[in-house]
Enzyme design. Structure first.
Site, PDB file in Angstrom:
ATOM      1  N   ALA A  57       5.004  -0.596  10.869  1.00  8.92           N
ATOM      2  CA  ALA A  57       4.650   0.896  11.243  1.00  8.92           C
ATOM      3  C   ALA A  57       4.204   1.473   9.956  1.00  8.92           C
ATOM      4  O   ALA A  57       4.203   2.804   9.969  1.00  8.92           O
ATOM      5  CB  ALA A  57       6.126   1.385  11.304  1.00  8.92           C
ATOM      6  N   GLY A  61      -0.034  -1.429   8.532  1.00  4.98           N
ATOM      7  CA  GLY A  61       0.557  -2.114   9.987  1.00  4.98           C
ATOM      8  C   GLY A  61       0.003  -1.576  11.123  1.00  4.98           C
ATOM      9  O   GLY A  61      -0.034  -2.319  12.205  1.00  4.98           O
ATOM     10  N   ASP A  81       9.383  -3.286  11.804  1.00  5.48           N
ATOM     11  CA  ASP A  81       9.444  -2.756  10.784  1.00  5.48           C
ATOM     12  C   ASP A  81      11.021  -2.269  10.364  1.00  5.48           C
ATOM     13  O   ASP A  81      11.667  -2.373  11.257  1.00  5.48           O
ATOM     14  CB  ASP A  81       8.534  -1.570  10.654  1.00  5.48           C
ATOM     15  N   ASP A 190     -11.708  -7.919  -0.547  1.00  4.78           N
ATOM     16  CA  ASP A 190     -12.577  -8.026  -1.672  1.00  4.78           C
ATOM     17  C   ASP A 190     -13.770  -8.556  -1.171  1.00  4.78           C
ATOM     18  O   ASP A 190     -14.796  -8.163  -1.750  1.00  4.78           O
ATOM     19  CB  ASP A 190     -11.920  -9.033  -2.773  1.00  4.78           C
ATOM     20  N   HIS A 217      -6.338 -11.207  -6.658  1.00  4.91           N
ATOM     21  CA  HIS A 217      -6.404  -9.848  -5.923  1.00  4.91           C
ATOM     22  C   HIS A 217      -5.944  -8.588  -7.086  1.00  4.91           C
ATOM     23  O   HIS A 217      -4.880  -8.092  -6.448  1.00  4.91           O
ATOM     24  CB  HIS A 217      -5.875  -9.890  -4.616  1.00  4.91           C
TER      25      HIS A 217
HETATM   26  N1  LIG Z   1      -3.921  -7.710  -0.024  1.00  2.00           N
HETATM   27  C1  LIG Z   1      -4.483  -6.632  -0.040  1.00  2.00           C
HETATM   28  O1  LIG Z   1      -5.965  -7.030  -0.141  1.00  2.00           O
HETATM   29  C2  LIG Z   1      -4.113  -5.317   0.208  1.00  2.00           C
HETATM   30  C3  LIG Z   1      -2.849  -5.113   0.312  1.00  2.00           C
HETATM   31  N2  LIG Z   1      -2.036  -3.910   0.145  1.00  2.00           N
HETATM   32  C4  LIG Z   1      -0.671  -3.905   0.187  1.00  2.00           C
HETATM   33  O2  LIG Z   1       0.030  -3.666   1.256  1.00  2.00           O
HETATM   34  C5  LIG Z   1       1.271  -3.157   1.557  1.00  2.00           C
HETATM   35  C6  LIG Z   1       1.421  -2.211   2.315  1.00  2.00           C
HETATM   36  O3  LIG Z   1       0.640  -1.153   2.220  1.00  2.00           O
HETATM   37  P1  LIG Z   1       0.540   0.037   2.991  1.00  2.00           P
HETATM   38  O4  LIG Z   1       0.750  -0.141   4.484  1.00  2.00           O
HETATM   39  O5  LIG Z   1      -0.613   1.198   2.836  1.00  2.00           O
HETATM   40  O6  LIG Z   1       1.745   0.916   2.837  1.00  2.00           O
HETATM   41  P2  LIG Z   1       3.084   1.810   3.753  1.00  2.00           P
HETATM   42  O7  LIG Z   1       4.367   2.314   2.928  1.00  2.00           O
HETATM   43  O8  LIG Z   1       2.101   2.756   4.385  1.00  2.00           O
HETATM   44  O9  LIG Z   1       3.768   0.790   4.684  1.00  2.00           O
HETATM   45  C7  LIG Z   1       4.633  -0.243   4.280  1.00  2.00           C
HETATM   46  C8  LIG Z   1       5.554  -0.522   5.572  1.00  2.00           C
HETATM   47  O10 LIG Z   1       6.481  -1.686   5.203  1.00  2.00           O
HETATM   48  C9  LIG Z   1       7.452  -1.395   5.849  1.00  2.00           C
HETATM   49  N3  LIG Z   1       8.625  -2.154   5.003  1.00  2.00           N
HETATM   50  C10 LIG Z   1       9.302  -1.996   3.893  1.00  2.00           C
HETATM   51  N4  LIG Z   1      10.257  -2.675   3.585  1.00  2.00           N
HETATM   52  C11 LIG Z   1      10.103  -3.599   4.913  1.00  2.00           C
HETATM   53  C12 LIG Z   1      11.085  -4.702   5.057  1.00  2.00           C
HETATM   54  N5  LIG Z   1      11.817  -5.258   4.384  1.00  2.00           N
HETATM   55  N6  LIG Z   1      10.651  -5.439   6.435  1.00  2.00           N
HETATM   56  C13 LIG Z   1       9.656  -4.785   7.098  1.00  2.00           C
HETATM   57  N7  LIG Z   1       8.924  -3.638   6.841  1.00  2.00           N
HETATM   58  C14 LIG Z   1       9.146  -3.335   5.606  1.00  2.00           C
HETATM   59  C15 LIG Z   1       7.863   0.092   5.428  1.00  2.00           C
HETATM   60  O11 LIG Z   1       8.603   0.668   6.086  1.00  2.00           O
HETATM   61  C16 LIG Z   1       6.605   0.579   5.782  1.00  2.00           C
HETATM   62  O12 LIG Z   1       6.240   1.042   6.976  1.00  2.00           O
HETATM   63  C17 LIG Z   1       1.192  -2.486  -0.147  1.00  2.00           C
HETATM   64  O13 LIG Z   1       2.068  -3.609  -1.052  1.00  2.00           O
HETATM   65  C18 LIG Z   1      -0.120  -2.499  -0.650  1.00  2.00           C
HETATM   66  O14 LIG Z   1      -0.330  -2.658  -2.025  1.00  2.00           O
HETATM   67  C19 LIG Z   1      -3.001  -2.809   0.512  1.00  2.00           C
HETATM   68  C20 LIG Z   1      -4.367  -2.784   0.645  1.00  2.00           C
HETATM   69  C21 LIG Z   1      -4.912  -4.244   0.431  1.00  2.00           C
HETATM   70  O1  LIG Z   2      -5.469  -1.356  -4.558  1.00  2.52           O
HETATM   71  C1  LIG Z   2      -4.468  -1.258  -4.115  1.00  2.52           C
HETATM   72  O2  LIG Z   2      -3.324  -1.130  -4.481  1.00  2.52           O
HETATM   73  C2  LIG Z   2      -4.363  -1.871  -2.780  1.00  2.52           C
HETATM   74  C3  LIG Z   2      -5.367  -3.310  -2.571  1.00  2.52           C
HETATM   75  O3  LIG Z   2      -4.778  -4.166  -2.877  1.00  2.52           O
HETATM   76  C4  LIG Z   2      -6.696  -2.716  -2.355  1.00  2.52           C
HETATM   77  O4  LIG Z   2      -7.121  -1.862  -1.708  1.00  2.52           O
HETATM   78  O5  LIG Z   2      -7.506  -3.801  -2.745  1.00  2.52           O
END
Ligand SMILES: NC(=O)C1=CN([C@@H]2O[C@H](COP(=O)(O)OP(=O)(O)OC[C@H]3O[C@@H](n4cnc5c(N)ncnc54)[C@H](O)[C@@H]3O)[C@@H](O)[C@H]2O)C=CC1
Ligand SMILES: O=C([O-])CC(=O)C(=O)O
Length: 353
Positions: A57, A61, A81, A190, A217
Site C-alpha cells: 500500500a 507498493g 501491508d 541504479d 545501493h
Molecule cells: N532499492 C531501491 O532502489 C529503492 C528503495 N527504496 C526504499 O523502499 C522503501 C519503501 O519506500 P516507499 O514505498 O516510498 O515508502 P512508503 O512509506 O510510501 O511505503 C512503505 C510501506 O511499507 C509498509 N510497511 C511498514 N511496515 C510494514 C510491515 N511490517 N509489513 C508490511 N508493510 C509494512 C507501510 O505501511 C507503507 O505502506 C523505503 O525503505 C525506501 O527507502 C525506495 C526507492 C528505491
Molecule cells: O534515495 C532513496 O532514499 C531511495 C532510493 O534508494 C533511490 O531512489 O535510489
C-alpha cells in the site's frame, strides 16, 4: 506469515478478505494453495507464478502492484501491508488482466516475494538513517518468508539495501533456509538511471543503452562502469564526473525534489517490475537473462556485492566478474568497498547481536 507479522492485522485482513472475495474465488484460493509451484491457476486467471508484495500500500507498493497485475507471467498477486491494503486490493482487482489480485497475507506457495516495506528518506537523511526502523521490518518479514515459503525468490527493495540484504541472509541462516541464489537486493533503479543519463549525454534512446552498475545501493557504493557501456562509446573526463555523480546521487535528487514527501516511487516501481519480470522469465526457463543485483558474492573479498548476474530456474545461477576497470573505476571501487564493508557488518551484527 499471520502470527509472525501481526495477529490482529492478520485477523482484520482475513475478515475483510471474506467480504471482498466472491465465494467462487474463496474456494479457488484453497485450490491454488495445493497446486504445483509455477503452475498455479486461480479462477479466471492465466497460468503463471504466484507473487507476493509486502508493503503493497506504499508509495512504491501501489504502482508496483498495478504493474505486476499487468504482467502475463503473474497468475496470483498477494498484496500485504499493515495499513490500507483492502482499498488497494479492491482497486487493483478490478483491472481486467490475467492475474488475480488477492487481499492476502499468506505467503505459502509464493514463487516470488517482493519487499518494498519500510520508511523512505526525507531531505538531509542518508539511506543508513533508515536502518533503525527498516532493519526490524525486514527481519520480521524475512522470518515469515523462512517459515512459509523458504523456496521463494526474494527481491529486497527496502533501504538501506546494503544492510537489509545481509539482515535477510542472517535471518534465513538462523532459520536454516538460506539459499544465496534466491536472495537478491534490487539495484535495478541504479541501472535504469544510468541508462537514462548516459543516453541523454550520448543522444541515444535509453532502451538501446546498457550500463553495468556494481557495488551497492548508496552514494559512493553505487559504481557505474562507464568504460563498459554498450554500445561501445567514450566520454570526456567532465562527462564521467557528471555521470558518476548524477547516478550515485539520483536517489537524493528525487528526495530533494519531493521536498519531504518521500523518495523515488514511480521509477522504483518501474525498475522493480523490470527486475521481477526478469526473475519470473528465468523461473519459466528463459535462457540468457542477465541483470545487476546485490547478492552474496565472491567477486570481491566482501560477502555481498552488486554485479551482473545470470538468472535461472534456481535464482542466481552465475555471478559475472567485474571485467576490466579503468583507473577512475578502480579508485571508485576502493571507496565503494570501504563503505560497503561497514554497512554489511552493521546488518549482520543486527541479527547476530
Ligand atoms: N532499492 C531501491 O532502489 C529503492 C528503495 N527504496 C526504499 O523502499 C522503501 C519503501 O519506500 P516507499 O514505498 O516510498 O515508502 P512508503 O512509506 O510510501 O511505503 C512503505 C510501506 O511499507 C509498509 N510497511 C511498514 N511496515 C510494514 C510491515 N511490517 N509489513 C508490511 N508493510 C509494512 C507501510 O505501511 C507503507 O505502506 C523505503 O525503505 C525506501 O527507502 C525506495 C526507492 C528505491
Ligand atoms: O534515495 C532513496 O532514499 C531511495 C532510493 O534508494 C533511490 O531512489 O535510489
Amino acid at each position: 506469515m499471520d502470527s509472525v507479522v501481526s495477529s490482529s492485522a492478520s485477523r482484520r485482513i482475513s475478515t475483510i478478505s471474506s467480504h471482498l472475495l466472491p465465494p467462487n474465488l474463496q474456494m479457488e484460493m484453497e485450490d491454488v494453495g495445493g497446486l504445483r509451484r509455477g503452475n498455479c491457476r486461480a479462477k479466471g486467471a492465466a497460468p503463471g507464478f504466484k507473487v507476493a508484495i509486502l508493503g503493497a500500500a506504499g508509495g512504491i507498493g501501489q504502482p508496483l502492484a498495478m504493474l505486476m497485475k499487468m504482467k502475463p507471467l503473474v497468475s496470483v498477486l498477494h498484496l500485504y501491508d499493515v495499513v490500507n491494503t483492502p482499498g488497494v486490493t479492491a482497486d487493483i482487482s478490478h483491472m481486467d488482466t490475467g492475474a488475480v489480485a488477492q487481499l492476502e497475507d499468506a505467503l505459502t506457495g509464493m514463487d516470488l516475494v517482493i519487499i518494498p516495506a519500510g520508511v523512505p528518506r526525507k531531505p538531509g537523511m542518508t539511506r543508513d538513517d533508515l536502518f533503525n526502523i527498516n532493519a526490524g521490518i525486514v527481519k520480521t518479514l524475512c522470518e515469515a518468508i523462512a517459515k512459509c515459503c523458504p523456496n521463494a525468490i526474494v527481491n529486497l527493495i527496502s533501504n538501506p539495501v546494503n544492510s537489509t540484504v545481509p539482515i535477510a541472509a542472517e535471518v534465513f541462516k538462523k532459520a536454516g533456509t538460506f539459499d544465496p541464489k534466491r536472495l537478491l537486493g534490487v539495484t535495478m533503479l541504479d541501472v535504469v538511471r544510468a541508462n537514462t543519463f548516459v543516453a541523454e549525454v550520448l543522444g541515444l534512446d535509453p532502451r538501446d543503452v546498457d550500463v553495468p552498475v556494481v557495488g551497492g545501493h548508496a552514494g559512493v557504493t553505487i559504481l557505474p562502469l562507464l568504460s563498459q557501456v554498450k554500445p561501445a562509446c567514450s566520454f570526456t573526463n567532465k562527462e564521467i564526473d557528471y555521470l558518476t555523480d548524477r547516478i550515485q546521487n539520483g536517489g537524493t535528487e528525487v528526495v530533494e525534489a519531493k521536498a519531504g514527501a518521500g523518495s523515488a516511487t514511480l521509477s522504483m516501481a518501474y525498475a522493480a517490475v523490470k527486475f521481477a519480470d526478469a526473475c519470473l522469465r528465468s523461473l519459466r526457463g528463459d535462457a540468457g537473462v542477465v541483470e545487476c543485483a546485490f547478492v552474496a558474492s565472491q567477486v570481491t573479498e566482501l560477502p555481498f556485492f552488486a554485479s551482473k548476474v545470470r538468472l535461472g530456474r534456481g535464482g542466481v545461477e552465475e555471478i559475472y566478474p567485474l571485467g576490466p576497470l579503468n583507473e577512475y573505476e578502480r579508485v571508485g571501487l576502493d571507496k565503494a568497498k570501504k563503505e560497503l564493508a561497514a554497512s554489511i557488518q552493521k546488518g549482520v551484527s543486527f541479527i547476530r547481536k
